[in-house]
Write a protein that holds these residues in place. Structure first.
Motif: not given
Length: 409
Positions: A34-44, A211-219, A253-257
């Protein structure tokens, strides 16, 4: 007027079907495959009528999909758990979509040349990049969104002066769109082919990107799910707002919801299952392809997410009752789904994706389940190659797929 997340009588169609995960027999493990996530830094660095045409049947390529190949090597061994396998495929597909160093340089060059043309016209002007370039949610074909601030000229004069300067210099196919709600200059950078959209004095793009970056950081599951859904829509030409599709922000927004809804449900039941992208993608397509009541319900991602009645907000369109109602979290009076007149076709595509993935997951002869909804031979993917993560060897990157086995489904 918000609706409690647990009240699904209006959210789901009247079939009364339960959430798939409630009676899903598969128990995911934490095995090494089960491969873990590697969360990219947004805007890099449609409401197209009472019925919609069915999507054409996809011809699956006999060759291994490019996202399963790492630098041309053989595909990794298949794991036994089909949802884990799909999870790993989604991560590999997102790796495939990542911009190459050359593509990053091309975008930087296009921005630099635009900056030079802009400052030549207005020496005090500054440029800010926003949108998918800032969030990291870009596809290889995504436009670069740029906002200009401090231009001495205003309104239509600024648009046309910049458009004329670009035609004489670094751009081709320049188009001034001054009749839109947010007027823009669209062009293609002549040297690199990078598409760019330029607006003036509009800072809402930066706010929504934050806003999107904050949502991705939370989820952390949000980013890969958005990339897959954006690609599915783009491949079917359903990602352009002016053609009745879902634009990038509305899709986010659809996916975040959906992810917020899943989080609320898990908190309510006390279930904290491993965040399997395969299971989540299936549930996303099931929700918006089979259960969502397009006529009644709208969605918001503010304050942890909620649903509301479209009529209560004045967002019900009698002529097009199936339009998606998606609140802009930076301006709650704005419905970013109001132009989604292809909503029923989008619904059909999502339902088709759900059914196709279910069938693919039950077909042990398939090398790839994701190829049931993503064309491996698409021009959008031609020439793309996955690269090993920084600091990892090919063998190390594939070991997560070969070591151990999760329980089979």
């Amino acid at each position: 007027e918000s609706m409690d997340a647990a009240d699904s009588s209006d959210v789901e169609e009247r079939s009364g079907s339960k959430r798939r995960r409630e009676d899903e027999p598969v128990q995911l493990s934490t095995a090494e495959d089960f491969q873990p996530f590697v969360v990219d830094e947004p805007g890099a660095a449609t409401d197209g009528g009472s019925s919609s045409p069915q999507p054409a049947t996809r011809e699956v390529a006999a060759t291994t999909p490019p996202w399963l190949l790492l630098d041309g090597d053989d595909p990794p061994p298949k794991t036994k758990n089909v949802l884990v396998r799909l999870h790993n495929e989604i991560l590999a597909f997102c790796d495939l979509l990542a911009l190459s160093d050359e593509e990053k340089r091309d975008r930087e060059r296009a921005i630099d040349d635009l900056r030079a043309e802009t400052v030549a016209l207005w020496p005090d002007a500054t440029l800010s990049v926003f949108g998918s370039q800032l969030t990291g949610l870009r596809l290889p074909t995504s436009d670069v969104d740029v906002a200009v601030f401090g231009a001495a000229d205003k309104g239509s004069r600024a648009l046309h002066r910049l458009g004329d300067a670009l035609r004489r210099g670094v751009a081709r196919d320049v188009e001034v769109v001054d009749s839109a709600r947010i007027p823009i200059v669209k062009f293609e950078h002549a040297a690199t082919g990078v598409a760019v959209d330029v607006s003036f004095g509009v800072d809402s793009g930066m706010r929504t990107a934050r806003r999107v970056n904050d949502l991705m950081a939370a989820h952390p599951t949000l980013r890969p799910l958005i990339l897959v859904v954006k690609y599915v829509l783009a491949e079917r030409d359903l990602n352009q707002t002016y053609h009745g599709g879902l634009g990038s922000f509305a899709t986010q927004m659809l996916v975040a919801s959906f992810v917020q809804h899943r989080h609320r449900a898990d908190c309510a039941t006390g279930l904290r299952a491993p965040q399997n992208l395969g299971s989540l993608l299936l549930e996303f397509f099931e929700l918006y392809g089979k259960k969502w009541n397009y006529h009644v319900v709208g969605l918001s991602v503010r304050n942890g997410g909620s649903y509301f009645h479209k009529r209560a907000r004045g967002w019900f369109d009698n002529a097009r009752p199936s339009l998606l109602a998606i609140e802009n979290p930076e301006d709650p009076s704005m419905d970013v789904g109001k132009n989604s007149y292809m909503s029923l076709r989008i619904k059909t595509v999502f339902e088709h994706c759900f059914n196709s993935l279910i069938a693919a997951l039950h077909d042990e002869s398939r090398a790839s389940a994701l190829s049931a909804i993503v064309d491996p031979t698409s021009p959008l993917l031609q020439g793309r190659r996955r690269r090993p993560p920084l600091g990892a060897s090919s063998s190390a990157s594939s070991s997560a797929s070969s070591a151990g086995s999760a329980p089979s489904s």
